[in-house]
Structure formats: C-alpha cells, structure tokens
Design an enzyme around this catalytic site. Sequence first.
Site, mmCIF file in Angstrom:
data_model
loop_
_atom_site.group_PDB
_atom_site.id
_atom_site.type_symbol
_atom_site.label_atom_id
_atom_site.label_comp_id
_atom_site.label_asym_id
_atom_site.label_seq_id
_atom_site.Cartn_x
_atom_site.Cartn_y
_atom_site.Cartn_z
ATOM 1 N N GLU A 12 32.230 41.680 41.278
ATOM 2 C CA GLU A 12 33.008 42.461 42.238
ATOM 3 C C GLU A 12 33.878 43.499 41.545
ATOM 4 O OE1 GLU A 12 33.739 38.908 45.480
ATOM 5 O OE2 GLU A 12 35.163 39.151 43.846
ATOM 6 N N LYS A 19 39.975 45.955 39.396
ATOM 7 C CA LYS A 19 39.585 44.781 38.614
ATOM 8 C C LYS A 19 38.087 44.590 38.708
ATOM 9 C CE LYS A 19 40.576 40.371 39.919
ATOM 10 N NZ LYS A 19 41.336 39.097 39.971
ATOM 11 N N THR A 76 33.517 30.251 34.700
ATOM 12 C CA THR A 76 33.078 30.624 36.041
ATOM 13 C C THR A 76 33.542 32.030 36.393
ATOM 14 O OG1 THR A 76 33.164 28.335 36.784
ATOM 15 C CG2 THR A 76 33.289 30.019 38.491
ATOM 16 N N ALA A 88 39.993 25.419 35.868
ATOM 17 C CA ALA A 88 40.701 26.389 35.031
ATOM 18 C C ALA A 88 41.975 26.936 35.677
ATOM 19 C CB ALA A 88 39.754 27.543 34.682
ATOM 20 N N GLN A 89 42.053 26.954 37.014
ATOM 21 C CA GLN A 89 43.218 27.522 37.691
ATOM 22 C C GLN A 89 44.338 26.514 37.906
ATOM 23 O OE1 GLN A 89 43.402 30.635 39.832
ATOM 24 N NE2 GLN A 89 41.710 31.442 38.630
ATOM 25 N N GLY A 133 40.254 28.294 46.958
ATOM 26 C CA GLY A 133 38.885 28.288 46.448
ATOM 27 C C GLY A 133 37.843 28.897 47.377
ATOM 28 N N GLY A 134 38.116 28.947 48.678
ATOM 29 C CA GLY A 134 37.157 29.553 49.613
ATOM 30 C C GLY A 134 37.387 31.048 49.628
ATOM 31 N N ASP A 135 36.581 31.784 48.874
ATOM 32 C CA ASP A 135 36.933 33.185 48.642
ATOM 33 C C ASP A 135 35.748 34.137 48.570
ATOM 34 O OD1 ASP A 135 35.858 32.391 46.279
ATOM 35 O OD2 ASP A 135 37.533 33.027 45.026
#
Lengths: 363, 363
Positions: A68, A81, A96, A151-152, A237-239
Amino acid sequence: MQHNDLTQFRTDGTLYLSAPAAAELVRRKGLANCIAAMADNLRDDFKRWPEFDKTARVASHSKDGVIELMPVADAQRYSFKYVNGHPSNTAIGMSTVMAFGVLADVDTGAPLFLSELTLTTALRTAAMSAFAAKTLARPESRVMALIGNGAQSEFQALAFQHLVGITTLRLFDIDPQATAKLVANLQGSGLNITVCNSTAEAVCGADIVTTVTADKTMALILTPEMIEPGMHINAVGGDCPGKTELHGDILDAAKVFVEYEPQSRVEGEIQHKAEDFQVTELWEVLLGQKAGRDNAAQVTVFDSVGFALEDFSALRFMFAAANALGLGEHTALIPQLADPKNLFGMLSTPTPVAVPRRVATAA
Amino acid sequence: MQHNDLTQFRTDGTLYLSAPAAAELVRRKGLANCIAAMADNLRDDFKRWPEFDKTARVASHSKDGVIELMPVADAQRYSFKYVNGHPSNTAIGMSTVMAFGVLADVDTGAPLFLSELTLTTALRTAAMSAFAAKTLARPESRVMALIGNGAQSEFQALAFQHLVGITTLRLFDIDPQATAKLVANLQGSGLNITVCNSTAEAVCGADIVTTVTADKTMALILTPEMIEPGMHINAVGGDCPGKTELHGDILDAAKVFVEYEPQSRVEGEIQHKAEDFQVTELWEVLLGQKAGRDNAAQVTVFDSVGFALEDFSALRFMFAAANALGLGEHTALIPQLADPKNLFGMLSTPTPVAVPRRVATAA
C-alpha cells in the site's frame, strides 16, 4: 524551521534515517517519551483535520498479501508511507509488516526526510490507539486484555500503561511463544501481567480490549458473549478487505468510531456493514462537533485501520528528533545541480559516487 | 534471479542507488546503451500489458505544483515512483521535476531496490518517446523539431538519434540560454543542429515534432497551421490537468495514441476532448490488435503523460545494471530481525547505527 528544512535539503540533500538509526533515536529519547510526543502530534494534526488533503490508501493486492501507498498533505508538508502486509512472511523468518516513508515540502516537492517506518509504525499505531482510548474509554480503565501478542503488542502495552493508566494486562495468543516473548519484553515495566488460556478468559473483567491479530481472514476473535458493559474495544488488527476480528453483532450493540470513514468502509470492521451503518470520525469528537462515549455502560469500538495522517504525525516527530539528536545521514536522493535546466550536465562531470555522510551536529 | 534478489535483501538489506551513483552507472554503460536497454524493457513490458495491475497515478495538487505517486505491479514485482512537478522551482535554482522510486517483491513486500529517478526518468521518458516514434512515425523520419530545451531535451535528442535515426534537429525555446545549453551539450554528438527563432520556424519541414515544455498552463505551443502531412508529434510536456501544449484542432485531425487511457483522459492533451474522443493505447498496436499509422500522410500524435509501467521498466534496468556493476550501497531501510515477531527486541539491543556499505562484487 520549515524554511531551515528546505535550506538543509538544498545544502546537504535528503536526511535518511535507517531502521537501526530509528532504534537508536527511540533508545536515546525513551520509548514512552516517543509515544507521548507522537500522541501530542496526533492530537494536533487530528484537530486540523479539515486542513488536510486526504485520500484512501492505494492498495495492490496479491495472493499472499498487500502493498500500500498512503499519501496525505497539508499546505506545508506532504507525506507518504509504503507498507506491506504479508502474514505468511513470518513462516520464512521475515516480518509481516515492513514500511518506510517520506516527508516532503509542498511548495517545491523536495523530499526532505526519508525514514524507515517499520518500527515507527508500531510506535504511532500504539500512540493512536492510546490517544483514541483516552478520548473514548472510561477514565477509570485500569485492566486491558491484549489479544494477539506479536510484533505490535509491546508497543500497545506500554502506550496504554503510560498514556491511559493501564496497570494490569491479560494476554492471549494462539501462539504461546509469542505470549512468552511479550511477557519477557515487559519484565521490569511495572505492569501486572496474567497469561490466559483463551480470548474469553483474557477479556473477562477487562476495561479495554485490544485486538492486534495478524491472520488475513474474516476472523471472529471477539464474540458477543465476551463483551461487558462499558468496555472499550481497540480493534487494531482488522485493517484490510477480508481481514476482520469482531463479530458483527458487537458492532451493532456498540458506538463505533473510525479515523477516516471512506477508508474504514473498505478496510475496517465495518466492511461487512451496510453503507448507512452509523460511525463517528474521531476528529469530530476532538473538535466537539460530535459526542464520544455517551455513558459509562456504553460499549465503544475504535475500528482502527491506520490512516496516512498518523504517519504524517509520526514522520514530523522522527524528523525533528533526528535533527535534534544529530542522527541519520544526508544523501543525494535527488541530483544537486548547479543549473537545474542542465540535468544532462551531471553525466559529463564524473563526480565521486556519494558516500552518505553522518550529520555532525544538531540542526 | 528473482530468488537471488530476495536472498540479497534478506542478507544485506535494500540496495540504494543515489543520484551520483546513477550518473556513474550511465557513464560506465554509456547513455545510448542505457536508453536502448530501457527501450527493450519497455517493449517487453508493454507487450505484457494485460499482466499488470494498473492504476492512474495519485496526485496531490498545490498552488505551485503537484506531487504524485505512481504504482504498478505484475505477479513478481511491484514498483512505485514519487515525482513532483513545480515549474517555479527553476527560479530559485531547484529542479522542476525530482523523483525517486522503489522496486519490491510481490510475494513478501520486501523493498529490494531504492533508487533516484530524476536522471532515470529523463532516460526512460526519452526511451519511451523514441520507442513510440519507432512504432508510429514514418520510417524515413530524419528531421526533428525540439520545442522546449530544458532538462529533458538532451535525452530526447540522443534517444531519437540512436533509436529512430534522426540526423537533424531544429531547436526552439522561449529561453535562449536553455537552447545554448542544449547546443553545447550536443557538441560532438554528430547531429546537425539549427537554432530557430520561433516554434513555427523549428517545426517547418520536420518529420517529427517533440514538445517538452514545462509551463503549468493550457499553452498552445503547436497550432494547426504549423502541422504538415505525415508528421509525428511527440507531445511530452502536456502531462497533468491544466497543462497542455497542443491546439485542440490538431488532435481532431490526427490519429492519437496514449499509454493508459484512464490516466491520459485526465492528464493528457485529450483532457479537453469529449469522453468518446477516439484514442488507441500503444500496447494494442504492439500486440497487433489495432493499427498504428494508417498511411504516410496521416498525422500521428503520441499524447504521452508518463505511466507507472515505464518506471517499472526503468527500475528493472537500473537494478540489474547496478548489481552487475557493483554500484550502490546496501542499507537497512527495513529492520533485520532475528525473530520477526520481536520488533520490540531491536530497542533493547543497542546495535551500532548502520553505515551503508558499498557492494563489493557483482551479484
């Protein structure tokens, strides 16, 4: 300051902050200070929401993931970004999510600052989550369930500790090694930590529930019977299309907040909902145009997908901090021409191939 | 080869090619060889047109200019370019157009190659123009008018000399210094050069007319009375909303070719035309699905705006050439993590801030 940035670009080129240099920056300033400073930038920038030129991100989907580009601009600065999402990467020892980005000058188009954004995105996502929870959760929230310990997760835990006042964490991940890593990394943080055997167990009694899982599926991480009155759900997480974490009935029973509605309708938890499903953009609450939480028993959901403005805020912080600490290197990403109409001239003058030089002093 | 690229990324990080390093690459390989190799890549990639995930570029317009992101991908590789257009920059000694970009791995999202694209864009634009002219102009074309003698002009001149067989140039620019610079830079090229006092004088008798002017206006650089039967018009400078070079009647009387119709309808010369104005995408001619020039008297127009696929082709060439020549530096744009789920771990281990190291050997 902004004039100085352009002068610096014209003299020295683009300031480049690698991933190790960004880590050094965070170590020197302290993680909690960095997250707090980013949250301050986020509040300032979200309050200027109407001033920004906003677009939904441009996504390129493939079999295993997505790449993206996320641009945004105000009258002075432009940022974008690059970020991927490839959950299968961890199976081959890769991350990821990997990211980098640029802060540029709107008046000239000059790319002032090129930075890693993998580490920085983890900080800004945590800062955004905590900033939203400060706005939407019950002020007395002290217990957080943290579902997904990848990781987050450390960044979420520490942001909620330092910005929201969370004292107790309840952890669950389908991968026990991820949870063990999180527990080890949070040693010495002062947080009370309970490792749970299921999502339901972790969520039970929590004031805030943070979901930060990585599977690219329509998962049902949270189901209605887990939800208690007054909870704030921080759904991170739902993104992206096809990747959600919450049962639809949870959204129907809650008040749902988003960053940027056109993007969230495609990427967020609300992607399964009808076009007229009611949501509130967070900036509207910040500017007092709409209410946040209506009462202590209401369930609030921050359906976060990550919006370009958040990276803008984060890049502003990293650029200023790198300059102040003298971190990063200047590099000729753009040719430095004596005569801008004579691009061809750079071919006839065999200048030495530039080795990026370290910034010697703070700007 | 592609597997090696990912292995190299995982071992050494992203390969970074600065503007001076790109210039060194072009000097070592020779400009004509670089343009010819890019034209070969362009032909290969345009013939694979249906395989690409294409989107119109994402533009952020401001008072004095525009900043754009141009992504494209096939099943293996993803690329994007950042590019600005600020005609007023030259007044303060900066370039009108500055660019950089990335070539990434679709399967993992890894950014394999980060490169300057200011110099590279000038090469690829010239390669694209010459490649299109080889397809569309009369084969016996030997005389080219070159209107606009700025930063792109030398590259256009040499590409048409080496790829199309142009032997004579007729030059005009409203800025005589730009023309003087072009004449000086083309000394020793073997081209016959005439400096003209007007566009009309330069165009008179030309087989091919290349317009590469920079003003962000609806200009009328070429008007109908200048156009002669059989001319090929290579319209390079009209490439964003509000920025055109040709009188509309020229388009009505010609056969018009574009790169990617959805983008050209917004940005090209055809932006003033009705939605049903007939155009042919160049790839359709290459694959034999549609005719190119119908006869020797027809006027053909390549309404070029610059499409992301062209940067993809150029980045492929620069990446391979940099690896082959051992140019560029590897850098940790992305964190190199022992455990990809432990991003937080990079904060606790004070690794030295990476100094990009030179590539020692060819890949």
